[in-house]
Design an enzyme around this catalytic site. Structure first.
Site, PDB file in Angstrom:
ATOM      1  N   TYR A   1       0.815  -1.219   0.000  1.00 14.10           N
ATOM      2  CA  TYR A   1       0.000   0.000   0.000  1.00 14.10           C
ATOM      3  C   TYR A   1       0.847   1.266   0.000  1.00 14.10           C
ATOM      4  CZ  TYR A   1      -5.015  -1.073   0.506  1.00 14.10           C
ATOM      5  OH  TYR A   1      -6.319  -1.425   0.288  1.00 14.10           O
TER       6      TYR A   1
ATOM      7  N   GLU B   1       2.162   6.203  -7.202  1.00 18.11           N
ATOM      8  CA  GLU B   1       1.101   6.971  -7.856  1.00 18.11           C
ATOM      9  C   GLU B   1       1.296   8.462  -7.665  1.00 18.11           C
ATOM     10  OE1 GLU B   1      -2.708   5.420  -6.560  1.00 18.11           O
ATOM     11  OE2 GLU B   1      -1.993   3.367  -6.832  1.00 18.11           O
TER      12      GLU B   1
END
Lengths: 242, 347
Positions: free
Chosen positions: A164, A171
């Site tokens: 995560y 991103e």
């Protein structure tokens, strides 16, 4: 829980109950879908590894796998439909948000802004997504087939702790790298005056998207942590009511 | 008094199905104060619905005490939980009891056990409405008068050259002024309060959208309606005014259904006012007219943010209308079958 199966977890037991009420067609379709998606992301993983081994660089890697990535990531929209018709018991909104954020990254960032396709951050999130999706879809597949190897369950509920944060980093860095090109080209933006009397600045929109990770990421992360405690450690967590 | 207490005790063993309020031989006393006439006192214990801890024990409670009165007594022992934030129920997961419910008519023994849930900080509906509607009224005017720091400095305190912009300002301000006055003088609320967090949610929605719309309508680069020009604005204004009058008529009709200070519920029917004849086809015409007003405003301003606001409002009002329609159908056996929730025959 009184009747815990030997291999049992809360989720597994729930899945068994779910299956008993699910039609055979639904089970067959979901099994096929999850096998197909596992295979798809495995293909992606192998294509990425092969490119890197042959070319010894990540430049051009995105372009070589772009079509496969776009296909398999877009097909995931179908999962929202699964929730909507009830054959998968997850909230439509949660699934919708997750799938849409992936689609957004693929189509509105990496696909449209060619100049950032060779960034290292793209490789980062691609690797994270690939590993996560292979684990996730194989977890669902084995669950549906009622033979869940412990290591898959372990992987699903432990890997995210690293995946995560790494994925979010990949991103965010990619969006940040894209900003100057968005500003220069003015893509997807609309200025006044126009007959609809509205304006939209994609550059500021992206900044807002980046900022929204701050409240959203901890929520998702702690949700997975709670699931982990329930499933792997057998803790019974009393939900705090609003 | 000892005999009475003993009788109370035997009633306790009678179980939940019995009628606990039936007193034993009424004590013959001269007409004294109402308190002295009570024969079987109840005991009330209040437990936390989640932890089942005993929070409060009330003895010598009158059988005709209401839940509202019990809430005030509970508030005395726990001053942080004022009556409006108490949810008292018979079952930890059950529905809240109403303030008007009378103790002896409830399925409880003479020692009544209730479960308490904290509803959280509460705020009165009137306060919420005034804040929700006051914001848009003021914000829009700030954009209309082009207060500094919104648009480029050379436009500060200038006025638009398009007459439709002035018209839009008048319509928008009239709409919210009407809402404020209705909140103060027309509406009769079923509940006194709502959870405090609602005010943040609601104000974000109303204030946010008002600012977004006002920014574009009053922008120096605003483009007035181009498709049908003046004709479009005129028709839009007629639709807007018609629906404002309609909406007001419905609010008055609904108010007249309910006598002051009461919380009764009746089926609304058309009155002599032609604007209420829509009740024949629709359960919640106030929402229908509201949608119509905003549709008119969208047409008048030809502004996409206004269209979005209208669309979102339409979705929300449809959800509310369907809920209201369903509760009408549940509550009244003879509910007119021709009615739709919000759009005649359609929705």
């Amino acid at each position: 829980m009184a009747s815990m199966e030997e291999d049992g977890s809360v989720e597994e037991k729930d899945n068994n109950n779910k299956k008993r009420t699910k039609s055979a067609i639904a089970v067959a379709w979901l099994t096929f879908y999850n096998i197909a998606m596992t295979a798809g992301w495995l293909v992606l993983a192998m294509a990425m590894m092969r490119f890197y081994l042959q070319k010894a660089t990540h430049k051009g890697l995105y372009k070589s796998i772009a079509r496969t990535l776009k296909f398999f990531q877009t097909v995931a929209l179908v999962e929202v439909g699964h929730c909507a018709i009830g054959i998968v018991r997850t909230s439509v909104i949660v699934t919708g948000v997750q799938v849409c954020s992936r689609i957004f990254m693929v189509w509105f960032i990496t696909n449209s802004i060619k100049q950032i396709q060779n960034e290292e951050s793209v490789i980062l999130f691609l690797v994270v997504w690939t590993l996560t999706e292979i684990t996730r879809y194989s977890f669902y597949t084995f669950n549906l087939l009622n033979h869940l190897p412990y290591f898959i369950k372990w992987a699903r509920y432990n890997m995210f702790i690293i995946m995560y944060p790494l994925g979010v980093a990949g991103e965010l860095l990619t969006i940040y790298a894209a900003l100057p090109f968005v500003r220069k080209t003015g893509m997807l933006s609309m200025r006044l005056p126009n007959k609809y009397n509205i304006s939209f600045d994609y550059y500021y929109f992206l900044i807002i998207v980046m900022l929204s990770y701050i409240p959203l990421f901890p929520q998702l992360f702690f949700h997975m942590l709670r699931q982990r405690r329930k499933v792997l450690l057998g803790e019974i967590i009393v939900e705090k009511d609003e | 008094m000892d005999t009475v207490v003993l009788e109370g005790a035997t009633h306790k063993k009678a179980g939940p199905g019995s009628v606990p309020g039936v007193p034993a031989p009424p004590v013959k006393r001269p007409k004294a104060k109402k308190a002295k006439k009570a024969v079987v006192f109840f005991e009330v214990e209040i437990l936390d619905a989640k932890t089942k801890d005993k929070l409060c024990f009330l003895d010598k409670v009158e059988p005709n005490a209401t839940i509202g009165e019990i809430k005030s007594m509970f508030h005395k022992s726990h001053p942080q939980w004022y009556a409006a934030r108490q949810s008292i129920r018979l079952d930890p997961k059950g529905k809240s009891l109403k303030d008007e419910d009378v103790l002896q008519h409830l399925p409880v023994g003479t020692t009544a056990t209730f479960y308490f849930r904290d509803l959280g900080a509460q705020i009165s509906w009137v306060t919420v409405f005034l804040t929700e509607y006051g914001g848009p009224l003021l914000l829009y005017l700030m954009f209309y008068f082009r207060v500094p720091f919104i648009y480029a400095p050379k436009y500060d305190f200038t006025t638009s050259k398009h007459w439709v912009v002035h018209l839009a300002c008048m319509c928008h301000s009239f709409h919210y002024l009407k809402r404020l006055l209705e909140t103060l003088f027309v509406h009769r609320f079923s509940h006194g309060t709502m959870p405090l967090r609602n005010i943040f949610k609601n104000c974000t929605y109303y204030w946010g959208f008002a600012a977004w719309m006002a920014y574009y309508i009053n922008h120096p680069l605003y483009t007035p309606p181009t498709i049908y020009g003046e004709q479009q604005v005129r028709i839009a204004l007629i639709i807007f005014l018609f629906c404002q009058v309609g909406n007001f008529s419905i609010h008055i009709a609904l108010r007249n259904l309910r006598p002051p200070g009461s919380k009764t519920r009746k089926i609304p029917y058309p009155t002599k006012n032609p604007f209420t004849w829509i009740f024949l086809l629709v359960s919640c015409p106030n929402y229908t007219y509201e949608l119509g007003s905003w549709f008119g405003f969208t047409l008048m301003t030809q502004c996409l943010p206004v269209a979005f606001f209208t669309a979102v409002g339409f979705i929300q009002m449809t959800v509310w209308a369907k809920g209201k329609h369903r509760s009408y159908l549940k509550e009244f056996r003879d509910y007119p079958p021709l009615r739709s929730p919000i759009l005649p025959f359609v929705l």
